[in-house]
Scaffold this active site. Structure first.
Site, PDB file in Angstrom:
ATOM      1  N   LYS A 195       0.899  -1.201   0.101  1.00  0.00           N
ATOM      2  CA  LYS A 195       0.083   0.034  -0.089  1.00  0.00           C
ATOM      3  C   LYS A 195       0.915   1.100   0.071  1.00  0.00           C
ATOM      4  O   LYS A 195       1.753   1.632   0.933  1.00  0.00           O
ATOM      5  CB  LYS A 195      -0.862  -0.143   1.118  1.00  0.00           C
ATOM      6  CG  LYS A 195      -1.843   1.335   1.391  1.00  0.00           C
ATOM      7  CD  LYS A 195      -2.753   1.085   2.311  1.00  0.00           C
ATOM      8  CE  LYS A 195      -3.666   2.324   2.615  1.00  0.00           C
ATOM      9  NZ  LYS A 195      -4.607   2.355   3.889  1.00  0.00           N
ATOM     10  N   LYS A 248      -2.278  -1.695  -3.692  1.00  0.00           N
ATOM     11  CA  LYS A 248      -3.184  -0.430  -3.808  1.00  0.00           C
ATOM     12  C   LYS A 248      -2.390   1.046  -3.772  1.00  0.00           C
ATOM     13  O   LYS A 248      -1.259   1.102  -3.055  1.00  0.00           O
ATOM     14  CB  LYS A 248      -3.961  -0.329  -2.389  1.00  0.00           C
ATOM     15  CG  LYS A 248      -4.545   0.873  -2.178  1.00  0.00           C
ATOM     16  CD  LYS A 248      -5.619   0.688  -0.833  1.00  0.00           C
ATOM     17  CE  LYS A 248      -6.333   1.774  -0.588  1.00  0.00           C
ATOM     18  NZ  LYS A 248      -6.409   1.885   0.843  1.00  0.00           N
TER      19      LYS A 248
END
Ligand code: PBG
Ligand code: ZN
Length: 326
Positions: A195, A248
Site C-alpha cells: 500500500k 493499492k
C-alpha cells in the site's frame, strides 16, 4: 512470422473471432464493492467527489447490500464512520462499534454475501492516523495490539474476511495469532500488503472522514517509487500466513501487480481506489470520455496486469454491463 504471410488483423476480423482469442476476462465474480457505514439513522449522503457512492446508516447499507448480492457481486468491504473518535480509536474494537453492528445487520439480512472488513485505526482516531501516536509518529508495536483486537471483534461480529490496511510491520501475524487463539482459524486475512502513500486516496478521506490532523502517512505507507520493496512487503505477509495479497492503488501500480503475480501464488487483489474512480466520473461528466468504456478498459487492464480480484466503487455499474454482454 513476418508480413505479408503473417497478418495479425486476421484474428480481429469480427466479434466472434475476437471473442475466441480474447486472453483476459472480467467477471462479476472478480468484483468487491466498498461501502461506508455511518453512525445514525436515515443517513444517505452522497460523497461530493464520488458520484453514486454514499455514507449510509445501517438500514440503508443493508438495502444496498441486497442490491449488490442480487447483481451477483460476491463480496463487499466495509469502512466505518463512528459516532465518536478518540486518541486510541476505541470504536474500532468495541463489540457495539459501527462496523460490528453493520456486519451483524448485513449477515442477518444477506447471509450469503461475503463481508470483508477494513481493519485500520484511521477512521476511529481523533488524529486520523492509522495507529497510536508516540513522539509525533505512529507507534508500530502498540498499534498491533489494537489492530488484533479490532480484527477479532470483526470476526466475532460475523465478518467473513478481515483486511488490514494500516501498514504496521507484523500485523498479519498479530491478527492471525489472535484469530487462531479464539477459534477463528477459518477466517482469511486479506492483506493490503503493498500500500503506497498515495494522493489517489483524496476522495476516500472525505468519504471515511479519515484525513490525518497533522503530517501524512509516509512513515508507514510505501514510497511510490519502490518496486523491490513491494516484493519484500509481500514476502513478509506470505510468511505471516496472509491468504490474499493486495496492491493499492492499482492504476499507477500495474507493474507492481504483475510483479506480485509472477512471484507469489496467493490470490491477488487490486484496489481501484477513490481517486481513480473520481477521475473517470469527472471526465465522463464533462463529456470528455466515454465513462462506461473507460471503466471497463481500466478494470480489464488490472486483470491483465495480474489481479484476480478488484475492489472497486464501479462494481455495481460493471456488474450491470457484464450482464448485458451475456
Ligand atoms: C485506511 C484506508 C484508506 C483507503 C482504504 N483504507 C485511506 C488511507 O490509507 O489514507 C483508501 C481507499 C480509497 O482511496 O479508495 N487505511
Ligand atoms: Zn488507516
Amino acid at each position: 512470422m513476418y508480413f505479408p504471410s503473417y497478418r495479425p488483423r486476421r484474428m480481429r476480423r469480427n466479434q466472434n473471432i475476437r471473442r475466441m482469442v480474447r486472453e483476459t476476462h472480467l467477471r462479476v465474480d472478480d468484483l468487491i464493492y466498498p461501502m461506508f457505514s455511518a453512525f445514525g439513522k436515515n443517513i444517505k449522503k452522497e460523497i461530493g467527489s464520488m458520484p453514486g457512492i454514499y455514507q449510509q446508516s445501517i438500514e440503508n447499507i443493508v438495502i444496498e447490500a441486497k442490491e449488490v448480492f442480487d447483481l451477483g457481486i460476491p463480496a463487499v468491504v466495509l469502512f466505518g464512520i463512528p459516532e465518536n473518535k478518540d486518541a486510541v480509536g476505541s470504536d474500532a474494537y468495541c463489540a457495539s462499534g459501527i462496523i460490528q453492528e453493520t456486519v451483524r445487520a448485513i449477515k442477518a439480512a444477506v447471509p450469503e454475501l461475503t463481508v470483508i472488513t477494513d481493519v485500520c485505526m484511521c477512521e476511529y482516531t481523533d488524529h486520523g492516523h492509522c495507529g497510536l501516536i508516540k513522539d509525533g509518529d505512529v507507534d508500530n508495536d502498540s498499534t498491533l495490539e489494537l489492530l488484533a483486537a479490532e480484527a477479532l471483534s470483526h470476526a466475532q461480529a460475523g465478518a467473513d474476511i478481515v483486511a488490514p490496511s494500516d501498514m504496521m510491520d507484523g500485523r498479519i501475524a498479530a491478527i492471525r495469532d489472535i484469530l487462531d487463539e479464539n477459534g477463528f482459524e477459518h477466517i482469511p486475512v486479506m492483506s493490503y500488503a503493498v500500500k503506497y502513500a498515495s494522493a489517489y486516496y483524496g476522495p476516500f478521506r472525505e468519504a471515511a472522514d479519515s484525513t490525518p490532523e497533522f503530517g501524512d502517512r509516509r512513515s508507514y505507507q510505501m514510497d511510490p517509487a519502490n518496486r523491490q520493496e513491494a516484493l519484500r512487503e509481500a514476502q513478509q505477509d506470505v510468511a505471516e500466513a496472509a491468504d490474499f495479497l493486495m496492491v493499492k492503488p492499482a492504476l499507477a501500480y500495474l507493474d507492481v501487480l504483475r510483479e506480485l503475480k509472477d512471484n507469489f501464488d496467493l490470490p491477488l487483489v487490486a484496489y481501484n481506489v477513490s481517486g481513480e474512480y473520481s477521475m473517470v466520473k469527472a471526465a465522463a461528466e464533462k463529456g470528455w470520455i466515454d465513462g462506461d468504456r473507460v471503466m471497463m478498459e481500466t478494470l480489464l487492464g488490472m486483470k491483465r496486469a495480474g489481479a484476480d480480484l478488484i475492489i472497486t466503487y464501479h462494481a455495481k455499474e460493471a456488474a450491470i454491463l457484464l450482464q448485458g454482454e451475456k
